[in-house]
Design a protein around this motif. Sequence first.
Motif, PDB file in Angstrom:
ATOM      1  N   ARG A  26      29.434  12.541  40.074  1.00 46.95           N
ATOM      2  CA  ARG A  26      29.650  13.798  40.786  1.00 46.95           C
ATOM      3  C   ARG A  26      29.131  14.993  40.013  1.00 46.95           C
ATOM      4  O   ARG A  26      29.061  16.091  40.547  1.00 46.95           O
ATOM      5  N   ASN A  27      28.792  14.788  38.759  1.00 48.50           N
ATOM      6  CA  ASN A  27      28.263  15.875  37.945  1.00 48.50           C
ATOM      7  C   ASN A  27      26.790  16.089  38.283  1.00 48.50           C
ATOM      8  O   ASN A  27      26.001  15.143  38.294  1.00 48.50           O
ATOM      9  N   ILE A  29      24.335  17.445  36.673  1.00 47.91           N
ATOM     10  CA  ILE A  29      23.391  17.111  35.606  1.00 47.91           C
ATOM     11  C   ILE A  29      23.121  15.609  35.589  1.00 47.91           C
ATOM     12  O   ILE A  29      21.972  15.166  35.444  1.00 47.91           O
ATOM     13  N   ALA A  74      13.192  21.384  36.797  1.00 50.61           N
ATOM     14  CA  ALA A  74      13.300  22.812  36.483  1.00 50.61           C
ATOM     15  C   ALA A  74      14.116  23.531  37.545  1.00 50.61           C
ATOM     16  O   ALA A  74      15.042  24.297  37.238  1.00 50.61           O
ATOM     17  N   VAL A  75      13.795  23.268  38.828  1.00 51.06           N
ATOM     18  CA  VAL A  75      14.532  23.930  39.908  1.00 51.06           C
ATOM     19  C   VAL A  75      15.993  23.472  39.922  1.00 51.06           C
ATOM     20  O   VAL A  75      16.915  24.279  40.080  1.00 51.06           O
ATOM     21  N   LEU A  77      17.845  22.390  37.453  1.00 55.00           N
ATOM     22  CA  LEU A  77      18.643  22.937  36.353  1.00 55.00           C
ATOM     23  C   LEU A  77      18.901  24.426  36.557  1.00 55.00           C
ATOM     24  O   LEU A  77      19.989  24.916  36.219  1.00 55.00           O
ATOM     25  N   GLY A  78      17.923  25.146  37.142  1.00 58.03           N
ATOM     26  CA  GLY A  78      18.168  26.555  37.472  1.00 58.03           C
ATOM     27  C   GLY A  78      19.321  26.681  38.447  1.00 58.03           C
ATOM     28  O   GLY A  78      20.207  27.533  38.295  1.00 58.03           O
ATOM     29  N   LEU A  79      19.325  25.785  39.436  1.00 58.38           N
ATOM     30  CA  LEU A  79      20.420  25.751  40.412  1.00 58.38           C
ATOM     31  C   LEU A  79      21.753  25.457  39.729  1.00 58.38           C
ATOM     32  O   LEU A  79      22.777  26.073  40.036  1.00 58.38           O
ATOM     33  N   ALA A  80      21.730  24.515  38.783  1.00 61.08           N
ATOM     34  CA  ALA A  80      22.970  24.148  38.081  1.00 61.08           C
ATOM     35  C   ALA A  80      23.513  25.335  37.304  1.00 61.08           C
ATOM     36  O   ALA A  80      24.721  25.591  37.306  1.00 61.08           O
ATOM     37  N   ILE A  81      22.608  26.082  36.637  1.00 62.95           N
ATOM     38  CA  ILE A  81      23.061  27.249  35.877  1.00 62.95           C
ATOM     39  C   ILE A  81      23.711  28.265  36.808  1.00 62.95           C
ATOM     40  O   ILE A  81      24.784  28.808  36.524  1.00 62.95           O
ATOM     41  N   ASN A  82      23.059  28.498  37.964  1.00 69.66           N
ATOM     42  CA  ASN A  82      23.598  29.486  38.887  1.00 69.66           C
ATOM     43  C   ASN A  82      24.933  29.028  39.482  1.00 69.66           C
ATOM     44  O   ASN A  82      25.870  29.817  39.619  1.00 69.66           O
ATOM     45  N   MET A  84      27.083  27.061  38.065  1.00 73.12           N
ATOM     46  CA  MET A  84      28.090  27.175  37.016  1.00 73.12           C
ATOM     47  C   MET A  84      28.568  28.625  36.911  1.00 73.12           C
ATOM     48  O   MET A  84      29.760  28.882  36.689  1.00 73.12           O
ATOM     49  N   ARG A  85      27.640  29.574  37.114  1.00 77.36           N
ATOM     50  CA  ARG A  85      28.017  30.983  36.993  1.00 77.36           C
ATOM     51  C   ARG A  85      28.892  31.413  38.163  1.00 77.36           C
ATOM     52  O   ARG A  85      29.884  32.127  37.987  1.00 77.36           O
ATOM     53  N   VAL A  90      30.134  22.164  37.989  1.00 73.62           N
ATOM     54  CA  VAL A  90      28.924  21.498  38.478  1.00 73.62           C
ATOM     55  C   VAL A  90      29.291  20.219  39.228  1.00 73.62           C
ATOM     56  O   VAL A  90      28.481  19.328  39.393  1.00 73.62           O
ATOM     57  N   ASP A  93      31.113  17.577  44.546  1.00 68.83           N
ATOM     58  CA  ASP A  93      32.066  17.399  45.630  1.00 68.83           C
ATOM     59  C   ASP A  93      32.785  18.694  45.971  1.00 68.83           C
ATOM     60  O   ASP A  93      33.395  18.797  47.029  1.00 68.83           O
TER      61      ASP A  93
END
Lengths: 100, 162
Positions: A26-27, A29, A74-75, A77-82, A84-85, A90, A93
């Motif tokens: 479910r993570n 990353i 790249a896309v 991980l950018g999504l993951a950063i956003n 998380m913010r 992340v 579910d």
Amino acid sequence: MLGFNDYLLVSVILFFVGALGVLFRRNLIYILMSLELMLNSINLTLIGLAKYSNDTNPQVLILLILVVAAVEVAVGLGLAINLMRVKKTVDVDLFKSLKG
Amino acid sequence: MKTVFYINALFSLIFALGVIFGKNPLRSALSLLLFFLTIALDFFFAGSEYLGFVQIIVYAGGIIVMIAFVIILLGLKKESPDYDITVRSFTGIILLGFFALGVLYGLAKSVLHLIPKAPYFDTSAAGIGDALFSKYLLPFEVASILLLVGVVLAFIFAKKEV
């Protein structure tokens, strides 16, 4: 003698391991890393095909897959950063905003 | 040759399982790095040194570094197992099993020996470059546009406000 079937067998197994990761984790990353596993197993099939048919074309396809994998990660991980913010997690579910 | 290939395949399988069953994200990323190196070794075995080195540079040097940076940046900690066994993923597993059986059946009935063989195997960087800039010029340009779009998109996604 190493044939194309050996390459195909190994890459099928690796593809399933990657698909298992995409289905069960479910993570976000981990899902991205599992996608990389799946793309690499495709590369393994193509290099087997290139070796077996003495052909250059699958090698060009491998280079293009490499580009797609780099852009995808790249896309993603950018999504993951956003995410998380904004959502402080992340866990895929918990992203239900688009659910109808 | 076959033995070496299968030993290498066993290592790739171990590292792949290490990626998807790992609990510590950073350790999973390192396992993924070793998996990429075993795939690069497969490229070397197949006689395609150029692609092997590209694999090492792009995956090990680029993608893994990016993933590791993001894991450190997000501060993802070691977590309790988060395997998600729902009806949905169970259905997915069953469908995957059928797909695997289909592929293995196709493998048993394979007609791949009918593929025509080219007279010689050009694995040099020059041969690949020749094909890339003559026959595959359009996919090459599309890939460059894709890279550009990806860079812009990643920048927009990672910005403060979307």
